[in-house]
Design a protein around this motif. Structure first.
Motif, PDB file in Angstrom:
ATOM      1  N   PHE A 117       0.822  -1.211   0.000  1.00  0.00           N
ATOM      2  CA  PHE A 117       0.000   0.000   0.000  1.00  0.00           C
ATOM      3  C   PHE A 117       0.853   1.257   0.000  1.00  0.00           C
ATOM      4  N   ASP A 118       1.908   1.266   0.811  1.00  0.00           N
ATOM      5  CA  ASP A 118       2.769   2.454   0.920  1.00  0.00           C
ATOM      6  C   ASP A 118       4.176   2.020   1.333  1.00  0.00           C
ATOM      7  N   GLY A 119       4.975   1.649   0.342  1.00  0.00           N
ATOM      8  CA  GLY A 119       6.324   1.161   0.608  1.00  0.00           C
ATOM      9  C   GLY A 119       7.218   2.191   1.273  1.00  0.00           C
ATOM     10  N   ALA A 120       7.038   3.450   0.914  1.00  0.00           N
ATOM     11  CA  ALA A 120       7.884   4.506   1.481  1.00  0.00           C
ATOM     12  C   ALA A 120       7.666   4.648   2.983  1.00  0.00           C
ATOM     13  N   THR A 121       6.423   4.452   3.419  1.00  0.00           N
ATOM     14  CA  THR A 121       6.094   4.597   4.839  1.00  0.00           C
ATOM     15  C   THR A 121       6.409   3.340   5.637  1.00  0.00           C
ATOM     16  N   TYR A 122       6.081   2.188   5.068  1.00  0.00           N
ATOM     17  CA  TYR A 122       6.150   0.946   5.850  1.00  0.00           C
ATOM     18  C   TYR A 122       7.321   0.021   5.497  1.00  0.00           C
ATOM     19  N   GLY A 123       7.936   0.242   4.346  1.00  0.00           N
ATOM     20  CA  GLY A 123       8.990  -0.668   3.898  1.00  0.00           C
ATOM     21  C   GLY A 123      10.168  -0.775   4.849  1.00  0.00           C
ATOM     22  N   MET A 124      10.661   0.364   5.319  1.00  0.00           N
ATOM     23  CA  MET A 124      11.873   0.374   6.150  1.00  0.00           C
ATOM     24  C   MET A 124      11.676  -0.362   7.480  1.00  0.00           C
ATOM     25  N   THR A 125      10.483  -0.264   8.052  1.00  0.00           N
ATOM     26  CA  THR A 125      10.249  -0.878   9.362  1.00  0.00           C
ATOM     27  C   THR A 125       9.775  -2.329   9.260  1.00  0.00           C
ATOM     28  N   LEU A 126       8.942  -2.621   8.260  1.00  0.00           N
ATOM     29  CA  LEU A 126       8.329  -3.947   8.184  1.00  0.00           C
ATOM     30  C   LEU A 126       9.148  -4.964   7.391  1.00  0.00           C
ATOM     31  N   SER A 127       9.973  -4.498   6.460  1.00  0.00           N
ATOM     32  CA  SER A 127      10.787  -5.442   5.670  1.00  0.00           C
ATOM     33  C   SER A 127      11.732  -6.275   6.543  1.00  0.00           C
ATOM     34  N   PRO A 128      12.479  -5.665   7.473  1.00  0.00           N
ATOM     35  CA  PRO A 128      13.336  -6.481   8.346  1.00  0.00           C
ATOM     36  C   PRO A 128      12.534  -7.463   9.203  1.00  0.00           C
ATOM     37  N   LYS A 129      11.341  -7.058   9.622  1.00  0.00           N
ATOM     38  CA  LYS A 129      10.491  -7.956  10.412  1.00  0.00           C
ATOM     39  C   LYS A 129      10.076  -9.169   9.576  1.00  0.00           C
ATOM     40  N   ASN A 130       9.745  -8.925   8.311  1.00  0.00           N
ATOM     41  CA  ASN A 130       9.365 -10.035   7.445  1.00  0.00           C
ATOM     42  C   ASN A 130      10.516 -11.013   7.238  1.00  0.00           C
ATOM     43  N   ALA A 131      11.706 -10.472   7.040  1.00  0.00           N
ATOM     44  CA  ALA A 131      12.882 -11.333   6.870  1.00  0.00           C
ATOM     45  C   ALA A 131      13.051 -12.244   8.085  1.00  0.00           C
ATOM     46  N   GLN A 132      12.836 -11.700   9.280  1.00  0.00           N
ATOM     47  CA  GLN A 132      12.944 -12.484  10.510  1.00  0.00           C
ATOM     48  C   GLN A 132      11.827 -13.520  10.610  1.00  0.00           C
ATOM     49  N   LEU A 133      10.615 -13.129  10.228  1.00  0.00           N
ATOM     50  CA  LEU A 133       9.468 -14.044  10.295  1.00  0.00           C
ATOM     51  C   LEU A 133       9.669 -15.242   9.373  1.00  0.00           C
ATOM     52  N   TYR A 134      10.124 -14.973   8.144  1.00  0.00           N
ATOM     53  CA  TYR A 134      10.331 -16.067   7.199  1.00  0.00           C
ATOM     54  C   TYR A 134      11.476 -16.973   7.637  1.00  0.00           C
ATOM     55  N   GLN A 135      12.534 -16.388   8.177  1.00  0.00           N
ATOM     56  CA  GLN A 135      13.652 -17.187   8.660  1.00  0.00           C
ATOM     57  C   GLN A 135      13.215 -18.084   9.802  1.00  0.00           C
ATOM     58  N   ARG A 136      12.420 -17.547  10.702  1.00  0.00           N
ATOM     59  CA  ARG A 136      11.906 -18.321  11.840  1.00  0.00           C
ATOM     60  C   ARG A 136      10.999 -19.451  11.346  1.00  0.00           C
ATOM     61  N   ALA A 137      10.161 -19.158  10.359  1.00  0.00           N
ATOM     62  CA  ALA A 137       9.256 -20.169   9.809  1.00  0.00           C
ATOM     63  C   ALA A 137      10.038 -21.322   9.183  1.00  0.00           C
ATOM     64  N   VAL A 138      11.110 -20.984   8.471  1.00  0.00           N
ATOM     65  CA  VAL A 138      11.952 -22.024   7.844  1.00  0.00           C
ATOM     66  C   VAL A 138      12.617 -22.886   8.916  1.00  0.00           C
ATOM     67  N   GLU A 139      13.056 -22.268   9.998  1.00  0.00           N
ATOM     68  CA  GLU A 139      13.679 -23.017  11.089  1.00  0.00           C
ATOM     69  C   GLU A 139      12.685 -23.991  11.718  1.00  0.00           C
ATOM     70  N   LEU A 140      11.436 -23.552  11.849  1.00  0.00           N
ATOM     71  CA  LEU A 140      10.401 -24.388  12.468  1.00  0.00           C
ATOM     72  C   LEU A 140       9.898 -25.480  11.541  1.00  0.00           C
ATOM     73  N   ALA A 141       9.771 -25.157  10.247  1.00  0.00           N
ATOM     74  CA  ALA A 141       9.136 -26.094   9.313  1.00  0.00           C
ATOM     75  C   ALA A 141       9.820 -26.061   7.946  1.00  0.00           C
ATOM     76  N   PRO A 142      11.023 -26.617   7.848  1.00  0.00           N
ATOM     77  CA  PRO A 142      11.768 -26.568   6.583  1.00  0.00           C
ATOM     78  C   PRO A 142      11.135 -27.386   5.460  1.00  0.00           C
ATOM     79  N   ASN A 143      10.166 -28.245   5.795  1.00  0.00           N
ATOM     80  CA  ASN A 143       9.512 -29.061   4.774  1.00  0.00           C
ATOM     81  C   ASN A 143       8.066 -28.647   4.520  1.00  0.00           C
TER      82      ASN A 143
END
Length: 207
Positions: A117-143
């Motif tokens: 919706f608004d990358g300029a406003t939310y990209g800087m704060t939420l992108s690092p959070k997403n990277a962490q969420l996906y990494q955590r998900a892979v650690e929990l369920a790699p298959n």
């Protein structure tokens, strides 16, 4: 003794009836969603969630439905209401089922809807959070195929944003497709989405 046996039988019947109501309700909610009646479907999932306070799935589907319908929404007020509702129900689902990779993916999708919706406003704060969420998900369920696919999509989006080649992530989409062929859950109404999306991405991957 007879009273005890009767009580056990009646308890069993009550449980079966409750399960039957749950199944029929979930099937009806999915039918409404399939017929593009998203508000009615969300309301149905909400009613099921109220009746099933220890079951994360109806809460998850309220969150997912409100997130999916937020992509492409231009009205900020409407978008905010949908995504706040999605987050509210997701938080309940996470309390019921901690460390659930499906819920981590859903949280990342809510963040992605804000970024879209608004990358300029939310990209800087939420992108690092997403990277962490996906990494955590892979650690929990790699298959888990949805975990692998969702992370690959996120990585591709990040690569495109920085002008990099997405081809290295095509192999992850291929892996997701392989996992879709074997992944099974014994839980009724467990998430199954993603296979067609993976096929579509792979068809144009790296082109």
């Amino acid at each position: 003794m007879k009273k005890l046996i009767l009580a056990i039988i009646l308890l069993g019947i009550t449980f079966v009836n409750a399960q039957d109501r749950y199944s029929k309700g979930m099937e009806k909610a999915f039918e409404l969603w399939q017929n593009q009646k998203t508000i009615e479907a969300s309301n149905m999932f909400e009613r099921i969630a109220t009746a099933e306070p220890d079951n994360w799935l109806p809460y998850y589907y309220v969150a997912q439905l409100n997130t999916v319908t937020s992509f492409g929404e231009k009205d900020e007020d409407k978008l905010s209401k949908q995504l706040e509702k999605a987050k509210e129900f997701l938080d309940v689902a996470k309390a019921i089922s901690p460390n659930n990779p499906e819920l981590l993916i859903q949280e990342a999708l809510i963040n992605t809807a804000w970024i879209a919706f608004d990358g300029a406003t939310y990209g800087m704060t939420l992108s690092p959070k997403n990277a962490q969420l996906y990494q955590r998900a892979v650690e929990l369920a790699p298959n888990n195929p949805r975990v692998i696919l969702s992370k690959a999509e996120w990585d591709m989006g990040s690569a495109r944003y920085f002008g990099k080649d997405v081809t290295p992530y095509c192999k992850d989409v291929e892996k997701a497709l392989e996992l879709f062929a074997t992944f099974k859950s014994e839980t009724p109404f467990y998430p199954t989405w993603g296979k067609q999306r993976a096929e579509g991405i792979l068809e144009n991957c790296g082109k």
